[in-house]
Design an enzyme around this catalytic site. Structure first.
Site, PDB file in Angstrom:
ATOM      1  N   GLY A  12       2.934   4.357 -10.205  1.00 26.86           N
ATOM      2  CA  GLY A  12       3.877   3.555  -9.408  1.00 26.86           C
ATOM      3  C   GLY A  12       4.208   2.233 -10.068  1.00 26.86           C
ATOM      4  N   ASN A  13       3.277   1.711 -10.901  1.00 27.26           N
ATOM      5  CA  ASN A  13       3.523   0.443 -11.581  1.00 27.26           C
ATOM      6  C   ASN A  13       4.537   0.581 -12.717  1.00 27.26           C
ATOM      7  OD1 ASN A  13       1.845  -1.382 -10.097  1.00 27.26           O
ATOM      8  ND2 ASN A  13       0.087  -0.322 -10.945  1.00 27.26           N
ATOM      9  N   LYS A 129      -8.619   3.119  -1.996  1.00 30.96           N
ATOM     10  CA  LYS A 129      -7.341   3.189  -2.715  1.00 30.96           C
ATOM     11  C   LYS A 129      -6.541   1.897  -2.523  1.00 30.96           C
ATOM     12  CE  LYS A 129      -4.059   5.352  -5.006  1.00 30.96           C
ATOM     13  NZ  LYS A 129      -4.228   5.615  -6.442  1.00 30.96           N
ATOM     14  N   LYS A 213      -2.711   9.809  -6.951  1.00 28.94           N
ATOM     15  CA  LYS A 213      -1.594  10.521  -7.590  1.00 28.94           C
ATOM     16  C   LYS A 213      -2.037  11.447  -8.710  1.00 28.94           C
ATOM     17  CE  LYS A 213      -0.218   8.194 -10.706  1.00 28.94           C
ATOM     18  NZ  LYS A 213      -0.715   7.980 -12.093  1.00 28.94           N
ATOM     19  N   LYS A 275      -8.189   9.380 -13.772  1.00 27.02           N
ATOM     20  CA  LYS A 275      -7.333  10.115 -14.705  1.00 27.02           C
ATOM     21  C   LYS A 275      -8.162  11.101 -15.533  1.00 27.02           C
ATOM     22  CE  LYS A 275      -4.377   6.027 -15.021  1.00 27.02           C
ATOM     23  NZ  LYS A 275      -3.769   6.302 -13.732  1.00 27.02           N
TER      24      LYS A 275
END
Length: 320
Positions: A12-13, A129, A213, A275
């Site tokens: 999102g960044n 989160k 995500k 990740k």
């Protein structure tokens, strides 16, 4: 020969890097689209998953600021749906613009996506989160008293609101997404990790949470039987001993090696660790699958084996 299928997870960044105006975010997405279309030109079917941390936090703030008896604030799951539609609309426009410039005849479509989560997931009792803007410690502590929301310090960058982040269980729209991809469309889906819903005898109920995500992208990649999961982040490679004199970049790495690095605590929680874990979950059950972690700027080179960290179940080729 069957075309390769790839799920690309975008933070999102990468959409909002400080300036929250519509114009700035749309311009950022146009730059993002330029890089993504390079992949699309490589004869690969692409599904794009995006984050929404800054955006959903800002929507939530707007809702609370305008709240009244006549117009009550929307809950977090609905704010997540708003962010999916908003970012998907911007991203679809940006990609379509680059496709037209490159004379590529493809359609791009956004699917507002629901993610089933387990109502008994322990994450509901331990919010982790981060969403929304950064605050000083004093501001965060004042807001905690006023709103009962939970705030935590985020990787030395300031304090942010934290919400539950349950594990993704299943994606209700995955068959539709897969069908659209097989028909040659570029699909934007599972935005912000998907809208978290709980399945009960009475039907589906939204719940106040934001799903990670990267784990959501990994779940989608599994369900549509993708060959490759690409996770885009702020750095070109994954590193061990990051920011230390003995820093080492990982170019080609196996699941076993990564699991050992996790035990040695090389990866920051809430940053690189999810990740890495998402990549391991995707690759471990199937030796034909690959995962790549790299930056948006290096994504095309990474697909050619010239950049990024390549994660495989067994030993793979080292970058030249």
């Amino acid at each position: 020969m069957e075309r390769r299928k790839m799920v690309v997870a975008l933070g999102g960044n990468a959409i909002q890097s400080g300036d929250a105006t519509v114009k700035a975010q749309q311009e950022a997405l146009e730059q993002t689209a330029e890089q993504l279309v390079k992949i699309i030109q490589s004869d690969v079917d692409v599904i794009i998953v995006h984050g929404n941390g800054p955006q959903v936090g800002n929507i939530l703030l707007q809702q609370k600021a305008a709240e009244s008896e006549e117009t009550p604030a929307m809950p977090l799951d609905t704010c997540g749906a708003m962010s999916q539609g908003m970012i998907g609309y911007w991203m679809g426009n940006a990609i379509a613009k680059v496709l037209r410039k490159q004379s590529i005849t493809k359609d791009v479509v956004t699917i507002v996506t629901r993610m089933v989560v387990d109502e008994n997931d322990g994450a509901f009792n331990n919010p982790t989160k981060p969403i929304g803007p950064f605050y000083t410690e004093d501001e965060a502590r004042r807001l905690m008293k006023e709103t009962k929301a939970v705030f935590k310090e985020d990787a030395g960058r300031g304090w942010r609101r934290v919400v539950p982040s349950p594990a993704p269980v299943s994606i209700l729209e995955y068959k539709v997404i897969d069908s659209l991809v097989k028909d040659g469309n570029i699909v934007i889906a599972v935005g912000g990790g998907g809208i978290p819903v709980i399945q009960s005898k009475e039907g589906l109920t939204g719940t106040e949470a934001v799903i990670d995500k990267d784990f959501a992208a990994q779940k989608l990649a599994e369900l549509v039987n993708a060959d490759t999961l690409v996770i885009l982040t702020a750095v070109d490679y994954v590193y061990v001993n990051f920011n230390k004199p003995n820093q080492k970049r990982l170019e080609s790495v196996t699941v076993d090696e990564l699991e050992q690095y996790i035990k040695e605590q090389h990866f920051a929680e809430g940053s690189m660790l999810p990740k890495i874990e998402a990549a391991i979950h995707f690759v471990k059950p199937n030796s034909a699958r690959k995962a790549i972690i790299t930056s948006l700027e290096k994504v095309y080179e990474a697909l050619e084996g010239k950049a990024g960290t390549l994660i495989s179940k067994e030993e793979g080729p080292v970058h030249k």
